[in-house]
Each structure stands twice: as C-alpha cells, then as structure tokens.
Design a protein around this motif. Structure first.
Motif, PDB file in Angstrom:
ATOM      1  N   UNK A  70       0.553  -1.074  -0.249  1.00  0.00           N
ATOM      2  CA  UNK A  70       0.028  -0.452  -0.057  1.00  0.00           C
ATOM      3  C   UNK A  70       0.981   0.894  -0.060  1.00  0.00           C
ATOM      4  N   UNK A  71       0.526   1.958  -0.661  1.00  0.00           N
ATOM      5  CA  UNK A  71       1.682   2.911  -1.399  1.00  0.00           C
ATOM      6  C   UNK A  71       0.565   4.222  -1.252  1.00  0.00           C
ATOM      7  N   UNK A  72       0.764   5.229  -0.035  1.00  0.00           N
ATOM      8  CA  UNK A  72      -0.590   6.433  -0.751  1.00  0.00           C
ATOM      9  C   UNK A  72       0.577   7.484  -1.343  1.00  0.00           C
ATOM     10  N   UNK A  73       0.178   8.633  -1.631  1.00  0.00           N
ATOM     11  CA  UNK A  73       0.353   9.917  -2.368  1.00  0.00           C
ATOM     12  C   UNK A  73      -0.429  10.904  -1.756  1.00  0.00           C
ATOM     13  N   UNK A  99     -20.345  -7.164   7.436  1.00  0.00           N
ATOM     14  CA  UNK A  99     -18.856  -6.472   6.589  1.00  0.00           C
ATOM     15  C   UNK A  99     -17.440  -7.200   6.579  1.00  0.00           C
ATOM     16  N   UNK A 100     -17.605  -7.933   7.836  1.00  0.00           N
ATOM     17  CA  UNK A 100     -16.694  -8.997   8.034  1.00  0.00           C
ATOM     18  C   UNK A 100     -16.371 -10.014   7.127  1.00  0.00           C
ATOM     19  N   UNK A 101     -17.500 -10.341   6.221  1.00  0.00           N
ATOM     20  CA  UNK A 101     -17.811 -11.814   5.035  1.00  0.00           C
ATOM     21  C   UNK A 101     -17.468 -11.311   3.991  1.00  0.00           C
ATOM     22  N   UNK A 102     -17.432 -10.042   4.263  1.00  0.00           N
ATOM     23  CA  UNK A 102     -17.167  -8.744   3.163  1.00  0.00           C
ATOM     24  C   UNK A 102     -15.667  -8.978   2.478  1.00  0.00           C
ATOM     25  N   UNK A 103     -15.339  -8.657   3.718  1.00  0.00           N
ATOM     26  CA  UNK A 103     -13.564  -8.612   3.624  1.00  0.00           C
ATOM     27  C   UNK A 103     -13.149  -9.604   3.537  1.00  0.00           C
ATOM     28  N   UNK A 104     -13.709 -11.126   4.072  1.00  0.00           N
ATOM     29  CA  UNK A 104     -12.962 -12.189   4.035  1.00  0.00           C
ATOM     30  C   UNK A 104     -13.466 -12.175   2.462  1.00  0.00           C
ATOM     31  N   UNK A 105     -14.418 -12.201   1.839  1.00  0.00           N
ATOM     32  CA  UNK A 105     -14.663 -12.681   0.886  1.00  0.00           C
ATOM     33  C   UNK A 105     -14.002 -12.196  -0.513  1.00  0.00           C
ATOM     34  N   UNK A 106     -14.094 -10.812   0.340  1.00  0.00           N
ATOM     35  CA  UNK A 106     -13.009 -10.186  -1.217  1.00  0.00           C
ATOM     36  C   UNK A 106     -11.583 -10.174  -1.312  1.00  0.00           C
ATOM     37  N   UNK A 107     -11.393 -10.601   0.363  1.00  0.00           N
ATOM     38  CA  UNK A 107      -9.735 -10.868  -0.153  1.00  0.00           C
ATOM     39  C   UNK A 107      -9.404 -12.043  -0.438  1.00  0.00           C
ATOM     40  N   UNK A 139     -11.298 -13.074  -2.584  1.00  0.00           N
ATOM     41  CA  UNK A 139     -10.663 -13.571  -4.159  1.00  0.00           C
ATOM     42  C   UNK A 139      -9.892 -13.057  -4.338  1.00  0.00           C
ATOM     43  N   UNK A 140      -9.261 -11.506  -4.195  1.00  0.00           N
ATOM     44  CA  UNK A 140      -8.089 -10.608  -4.555  1.00  0.00           C
ATOM     45  C   UNK A 140      -7.064 -11.636  -4.431  1.00  0.00           C
ATOM     46  N   UNK A 141      -6.900 -12.656  -3.688  1.00  0.00           N
ATOM     47  CA  UNK A 141      -5.708 -12.994  -3.751  1.00  0.00           C
ATOM     48  C   UNK A 141      -5.268 -14.253  -4.196  1.00  0.00           C
ATOM     49  N   UNK A 142      -6.708 -14.702  -4.253  1.00  0.00           N
ATOM     50  CA  UNK A 142      -6.558 -15.783  -5.769  1.00  0.00           C
ATOM     51  C   UNK A 142      -6.189 -15.258  -6.687  1.00  0.00           C
ATOM     52  N   UNK A 181     -10.754   1.625   9.101  1.00  0.00           N
ATOM     53  CA  UNK A 181     -11.702   0.077   8.559  1.00  0.00           C
ATOM     54  C   UNK A 181     -11.406  -0.571   7.505  1.00  0.00           C
ATOM     55  N   UNK A 182     -10.331   0.194   6.005  1.00  0.00           N
ATOM     56  CA  UNK A 182     -10.981  -1.103   5.096  1.00  0.00           C
ATOM     57  C   UNK A 182      -9.327  -1.276   4.772  1.00  0.00           C
ATOM     58  N   UNK A 183      -8.685  -0.926   5.807  1.00  0.00           N
ATOM     59  CA  UNK A 183      -7.065  -1.603   6.032  1.00  0.00           C
ATOM     60  C   UNK A 183      -7.007  -3.043   5.946  1.00  0.00           C
ATOM     61  N   UNK A 184      -8.437  -3.522   5.880  1.00  0.00           N
ATOM     62  CA  UNK A 184      -8.268  -4.809   6.176  1.00  0.00           C
ATOM     63  C   UNK A 184      -8.182  -5.437   5.617  1.00  0.00           C
ATOM     64  N   UNK A 185      -8.172  -4.563   3.631  1.00  0.00           N
ATOM     65  CA  UNK A 185      -8.436  -6.021   2.795  1.00  0.00           C
ATOM     66  C   UNK A 185      -7.200  -5.358   1.893  1.00  0.00           C
ATOM     67  N   UNK A 186      -5.713  -4.334   2.755  1.00  0.00           N
ATOM     68  CA  UNK A 186      -4.513  -4.222   2.098  1.00  0.00           C
ATOM     69  C   UNK A 186      -3.760  -5.106   2.849  1.00  0.00           C
TER      70      UNK A 186
END
Length: 784
Positions: free
Chosen positions: A248-251, A467-475, A477-480, A516-521
């Motif tokens: 994660x790189x911030x600008x 929200x926890x289920x959404x974060x888990x499913x998104x991570x 899928x994104x990992x895959x 709150x959204x850093x869980x997907x990083x």
C-alpha cells in the motif's frame, strides 16, 4: 527585376515590369507564411509596413545580391524566351500554306485515325495490306506533285521555318519556366529569413513580452493523456512499486498537484498491457461497507472484462440480461434488413447503366484484348512464383505480417475458469437480491356450493453480506486473482488505485475510514495506490511521534507530490500552449505556486484577458490577470470576515476592502493610481492599525482574533500581488530581472512561487519571504 548597373556601383534599379510583379508575387507568398503573419498587429507590424520595407531599394539590393547567379540565369532565359517569341511571330507572319499543302496536312492528320480504325477491325494484327497502302501511295504522289511546283516549295520552306521557330520558342519558354521556378524558390528562401529579421527589429529586444496565443488546445482539454508531461514524482512512484512485491503506497500533496493523474499514469506500465488495474474514487458520502461493495464489484467486472467473460452465467440469467440480448438481436436484424435493402437499391441503380454500357461500348474485340492481357499477367505471376520462390515467399510474408491483426492470447485453464465463475457469482450476489416463494392450495368443493381448502405460502430471501464476510470474501478472491493472474501473463500485476480518499471528510473521518478498510490491504502482488491528504501523509512521516495512529499500520510507503518547479511548469505549458513566452510562464508559475491545476486555470484566464482586451503586451496583460485574481481573493476574505462581529469604527475596514475589490474588477480603474495606493495600504497594514490610511484616523478597537487573522492573510495576499505587479507589470522587467539575478536565491523567479505556497502555511512567514524577494528585486519593503 532590378538590374545591377556596373561593377563599381552597387546599385539596382527596376527595368522590367514583369520582373517587378514577379518579385511582388513572391513577397506576398512570404508575407502569407505563418511565421510572418502571426506577428501582424503587434507593435505596428502590418502587411503594408512590411511590404514598404521589402520594396525599398536597400532591401531589394541586399536580397538580390544574395541570389545573383540565379537572377542572372533567370534574366538570360527571359531574354532568350522573348527573342524566340519575336522570331516565332515573324515566321508566322511569313508562313504561306497553299491548297496542295493543306491537302498534305489533312492526309497526314488522318493517318493515325485510319490506323486506329484498321487496328480495331482487324483484331490488332494489321493484316489488311491494301487498306494501308492506299493512303500511303496517295500521300506519296501528293508530296511528289507538291515538290515540283515552285510556289509549293516556297510554302514548304516557310512552314519549316515556322516550325523551327515554334520549336525554339517552346524550348526557350520551358527553360525560362524552369529558371523562373528556381529563382522564385531561391528568392522565397532568402526573403523569409530577411523578413523575420525585419520583424525582430520592429518588435525590439523584449519581444518575449508579447503574448501570441496560437494553439492552446491543451488548456481546453485538461485531462487528455497526450498533454500529460511525466514528472519526477511519477519516476519515484514507479521505483517504489518496483521495490515492493505488493503493498500500500499513499500519495499526498496539495490539492491540484496532480495526484489523480499520477495514479492513472502509474496504474499501468509502458509496453505492458497485461496488468489488471482498477481505478475507483471515494466520494464524501460513502460508508466503508458501501465503498467496499463498490470496489468488490469493480474488481469482478474488470477481471471478467479482461478475460472476455460475460457478466452473468446461465444459472443466473436475469431479466435485464435477456432484455439486453433481445435489444442486440433486434438491432442486428434491423441492420441486416437495411443493408440488404441498400444493396438491392444500389444494384437496381447501376444495373441498367452497366447493361446499356455493355451493349453499346463493350465489343468482342475489346473483351478478347482484356482476356489476352489478363492471361499474360496471370502467366507472369505464376512464372515469377515458380522461378523465384524465395522472393515470392518474402513478398507474401511481408504482406501477411502487415495484415495480421494484434491478437492477445488468453490461456483457458480450469483455474482461470473457476475464478471467472466466482467473479460472476459474487457480482450477481452483490448487485441483486435473491428471493423465492411457493404457494400450495388444497381443497375440494362441498355440497350446496360450500368449498373446503387449505393454503400454504413459503418465502425465502438471501441475507446481505456483513462487513466481516465482505472483507473475507474480497481478500480471498483478490488473493486468488493475484496468485493465478501472473502465472497466465508473466510479470503481470494487480493494481487498485483509490483516488480522492481525502474527500471522505475531515482528518478524523479520513483516518477512521482508512482504519476500517485497511483489512483488505497487505495482499501479495496486489498494489494499492491511495491518494490522501497532506495531514495523513504528515502523520505517517512522523512514524508514531508522539503516538502511533492508523496511518503507520496501514501504509507501506508514502510519496509526497510537491508543486512543479519552474522548469517543469515550462515543460507543461510547452506541451499545452507552446506560444506562451518565458515571462508569461514565470508569471503563471508564480500565481499558481507551481500547482498544475492552478497553472492551467491561470493560463486560461491569461488567454481570456488577451482575447477580450485585444492586448498583447506583458505590461498590460500581467496587471489585468493579477488584479482579477486579487479581487476574487479579497472578495472571499470579505465573505469570511462578515461572519464576525464588527463595530462602526472597524466596519470602515470592510468598506475600504469592498471599494478596493470594485476597483480591481473594473477594467478601467484597476490601472489607476488610486487602485495601486489602496493595494499598498492593505499590503502595509497587516495588523489593521488605526493609523492606516484605510481608516478615518480615529483609534479603532482591536479586531477579534479570528477576524484579525483573516485580515493578516488578506494583507499578505495583497503584499504578494503588489510584488507581482511591480515586477511583471512594469516596462523595465528585463532590467529588474538582470538585477535580481545577482540577488542570489531570493532573486530567482522560483522564489515567487515558493512565496505563494507559503501563503497557505502562514501569512507571517510569507511576508518575511516577500521582504527578502523585494530586496533582491530592488523594490521597497513594507515591514511590520
């Protein structure tokens, strides 16, 4: 042209009207050149003034002396052409054509027609010998009879003399036309540089102070990629991404510094079209769960689009999908029907005309000739193909490679298909609400129209993801995707750019949103590029001092995007509006503080002022732009000051400020001495003291702290604008710049942009910088 009179006197004089007209014609072409015409209307430069100078004796003498050899050849060919034309007129007057001579000419003229007719009716082999010999014998007998008559011999001699004179005249005319073209081309190549030198002399040494806006398409289309100039920040961000295997790189940076453009540029790599990139924005009203739903859907759609997979599956085909397919099928059917009708109409339009042409012009002999040449061409191609196999293969290979379309091969593997199905499933579940119901009715009619029955209804609907289920499913899928996508395309990566994260709210809300959204990083081979505010970047740079916050645990690296330097602003405006000269670039850079968005905005305002005032001088345009900007800024300060309490005495400050705003907005009064005096009074009165000329002289009560701070900021802005007015709005700008060059760092134009940036930090530090700058430029200093 003009003739050179003697070898000792360098004198030219016009001796031929046609030569003078030719010179004037070339001169008009040179004046129509864009490099000359764009200067018309500036400092007395007009087409008439340049024409008078170019037709003067000294100018003509110097111009023609540079192309003396071409001119001598041109005049010689012109004289020879005139003599040949005079000889032709004389020979034509002495030409005599009697009856037998006319008959010979008629027979000689009809001979080609006779041969053509015979060629068409004999199939092209000229086998009709009597038809050929008859006119030839008749022509020979006629010539023999003519040669025996003395009158005819004289006529033949006159005709031959006329033909010789005509051939010579044609030859001399062609030679003169060639020499004329060479001379005119050399004359134009000599005139254009001399006219440019003449224009430079008329413009003077400070011609960079003129604004000539020719093409400013880059100022209208701000987001066009062809106008984007790479910066040092882009190279640094690409380097940071190369050093990480995901992260994660911030600008961060000031608003308008080009953070969004930087994210778009670094989301993809040059010459690498297999990166999976997703670009989303975070509007102010988004909650973390809504934002994650949107990001989840965007990733699924982008993945399906990249692999060319449909959004829906056969199991989850919705009514909207079926309607879309029906609309596409209906449009395709309408296009096909219209195409067939158009072909039928065109066929009917041309068929009758082609049929008539075939029966009236297409003879069997012509068809045979076409077939003969077609056979010869085909045999030659086949012979070349047989005798020269390598040459034929090379030609076909080049043609095939030129016609070959670009194909992006996508591997179809079971794992990829499984990921596609998962994306389709998630996308359907995220954007639809599933429900099902069933009804069972059991009954039997009874006697006397009495019915007995039983009814049962069952309804079922899906529960939205938490929200926890959404974060888990998104991570998951994104990992895959991050694991298998680089295997399909070697070196590919997944980049998710989240722009405008600083618009979520204030600093506390932005930090909460980021927490709150850093869980997907933190997914390997997935790059998150965030655009954050400067305060969040400052919190990350402090590294937990005095305490740790969410930025330290959410970000892997930070890149600060500073405002552009003067050289970068010059490169940027050179791409978008190349005709803006360096003094105007320095003015725009100082007004904008090097912020690209403001730099383009001020450049557009400069063009607008140039158009509606029809002025081009820097000393006229610079004050207009500076005063307009200062008037808008002071009006904003008046609006903020109106929210505070003001007494009758201190209210005079607001009245004087409103008067100054009106003066600055008036195109006539902004350049008056009163306007400049009021700007100086405001710039020299940062504390709103009673002794200021803005008040009546009576001691005024002290302003509230917040109102006083606003007044100090307004005074610092006026001080900055006054400095720009006294630098760029004076005729002796070049003299001031030469003096400031010896003033060290404070005398450089870049320091003005730094002072503009300092106004956003503190008015007090900005005034200190402005004092040093004014001393370096030789201007009066208004200290507190």
């Amino acid at each position: 042209m003009v003739e050179h009179l003697g070898s000792t006197r360098e004198l030219w004089s016009w001796d031929h009207a046609g030569s003078k007209l030719s010179y004037q014609g070339v001169l008009q072409l040179c004046l129509a050149d864009e490099s000359i015409r764009r200067h018309f209307g500036h400092r007395g430069i007009t087409e008439d003034s340049l024409t008078r100078e170019a037709l003067s004796e000294e100018f003509v003498r110097d111009t023609l002396s540079r192309i003396r050899s071409e001119y001598v050849a041109y005049r010689q060919s012109e004289s020879e052409a005139e003599n040949a034309q005079y000889a032709l007129i004389t020979a034509q007057a002495a030409r005599v054509i009697d009856g037998p001579m006319k008959l010979c000419i008629v027979l000689l003229a009809c001979a080609p027609l006779w041969l053509l007719i015979n060629f068409m009716f004999t199939g092209g082999d000229l086998s009709n010998l009597p038809a050929l010999l008859t006119p030839a014998v008749a022509f020979g007998v006629l010539v023999w009879a003519v040669s025996k008559r003395p009158q005819s011999q004289q006529a033949v001699e006159s005709v031959l003399a006329w033909y010789s004179a005509w051939s010579t005249a044609r030859l001399r005319q062609r030679s003169h036309a060639t020499r004329s073209q060479i001379w005119r081309r050399s004359l134009r190549a000599t005139l254009v540089p001399k006219l440019q030198i003449l224009v430079d002399q008329m413009l003077g040494p400070d011609q960079e102070s003129l604004l000539r806006v020719e093409d400013h398409g880059g100022l209208r289309d701000v987001h066009a990629p062809e106008y984007v100039v790479p910066s040092n920040a882009e190279a640094l961000l690409r380097q940071k991404m190369e050093q990480l295997d995901g992260g994660t790189i911030a600008v961060c940076g000031p608003r308008g510094a080009g953070k969004s453009t930087l994210l778009r540029a670094c989301s993809t790599r040059p010459n690498h079209g297999f990166d999976l990139t997703v670009f989303v924005q975070a509007p102010a009203d988004y909650t973390p769960q809504d934002f994650l739903l949107t990001l989840f859907g965007e990733v699924c759609e982008r993945y399906l689009e990249f692999y060319g997979a449909p959004v829906g599956t056969g199991l989850f085909t919705t009514r909207r999908r079926r309607q879309e397919l029906q609309r596409r099928a209906w449009r395709a059917l309408k296009w096909l029907v219209c195409f067939l009708l158009a072909v039928a109409a065109l066929t009917g339009a041309f068929s009758r005309g082609l049929q008539w042409s075939y029966y009236h012009f297409l003879k069997p002999q012509v068809i045979d000739h076409v077939g003969h040449w077609w056979s010869l061409s085909r045999d030659w191609v086949m012979a070349f193909w047989t005798d020269y196999p390598w040459w034929s293969s090379a030609i076909l290979f080049v043609a095939g490679m030129r016609l070959m379309p670009t194909i992006r091969f996508r591997k179809r593997t079971p794992q990829m298909l499984l990921t596609v199905q998962r994306c389709q499933h998630y996308l359907y579940r995220l954007r639809t609400v599933q429900s099902s119901s069933s009804t069972v009715n059991i009954g039997a009619p009874g006697p006397q129209e009495i019915a007995f029955g039983h009814s049962k209804t069952t309804s079922m609907s899906s529960v939205p993801l938490t929200f926890p289920e959404l974060v888990a499913d998104f991570r998951e899928l994104l990992t895959e995707i991050a694991v298998w996508h680089p295997l399909y395309f070697r070196g590919a990566r997944v980049v998710i750019a989240i722009d405008e994260l600083d618009r979520v709210g204030n600093t506390a809300q932005a930090r909460k949103f980021l927490g709150e959204i850093k869980a997907i990083f933190g997914i390997e081979n997935v790059y998150f590029l965030l655009s954050v505010a400067e305060d969040l970047g400052a919190a990350f740079v402090r590294r937990g001092l005095p305490h740790r916050d969410v930025t330290d645990s959410s970000l892997d690296d930070l890149l600060y995007v500073p405002p552009r330097t003067l050289s970068e602003s010059q490169d940027m405006l050179a791409r978008r509006a190349s005709s803006i000269t360096p003094p105007f670039v320095q003015l725009l850079h100082a007004l904008s503080g090097g912020v690209p968005r403001d730099l383009i905005r001020y450049a557009r305002r400069l063009v607008e002022v140039h158009r509606w005032t029809t002025r081009s001088e820097r000393k006229d345009l610079a004050p207009a732009v500076i005063c307009e900007e200062l008037g808008d800024t002071l009006e904003g300060f008046r609006t903020l000051m109106a929210a505070h309490q003001w007494s009758p005495d201190t209210g005079r400050l607001l009245t004087s400020l409103q008067t100054l705003v009106q003066l600055l907005r008036s195109p006539v009064e902004r350049d008056t001495a009163e306007s400049r005096d009021r700007i100086r009074d405001l710039a020299a009165n940062p504390l709103a003291s009673p002794a200021s000329s803005l008040t009546t002289g009576a001691r005024s009560p002290r302003l509230p702290d917040e109102a006083l701070m606003l007044w100090q900021e307004a005074s610092a802005c006026a001080y900055f604008s006054l400095t720009l007015l006294e630098i760029f709005g004076t005729p002796n700008f070049e003299l001031l710049r030469s003096r400031a060059a010896d003033g060290g760092r404070d005398g450089k134009p870049q320091r003005l942009a730094e002072a503009r940036q300092e106004l956003a930090v503190s008015p007090h530090s900005a005034r200190i910088m402005l004092d040093d700058i004014r001393e370096a430029w030789g201007l009066a200093v208004y200290r507190d």
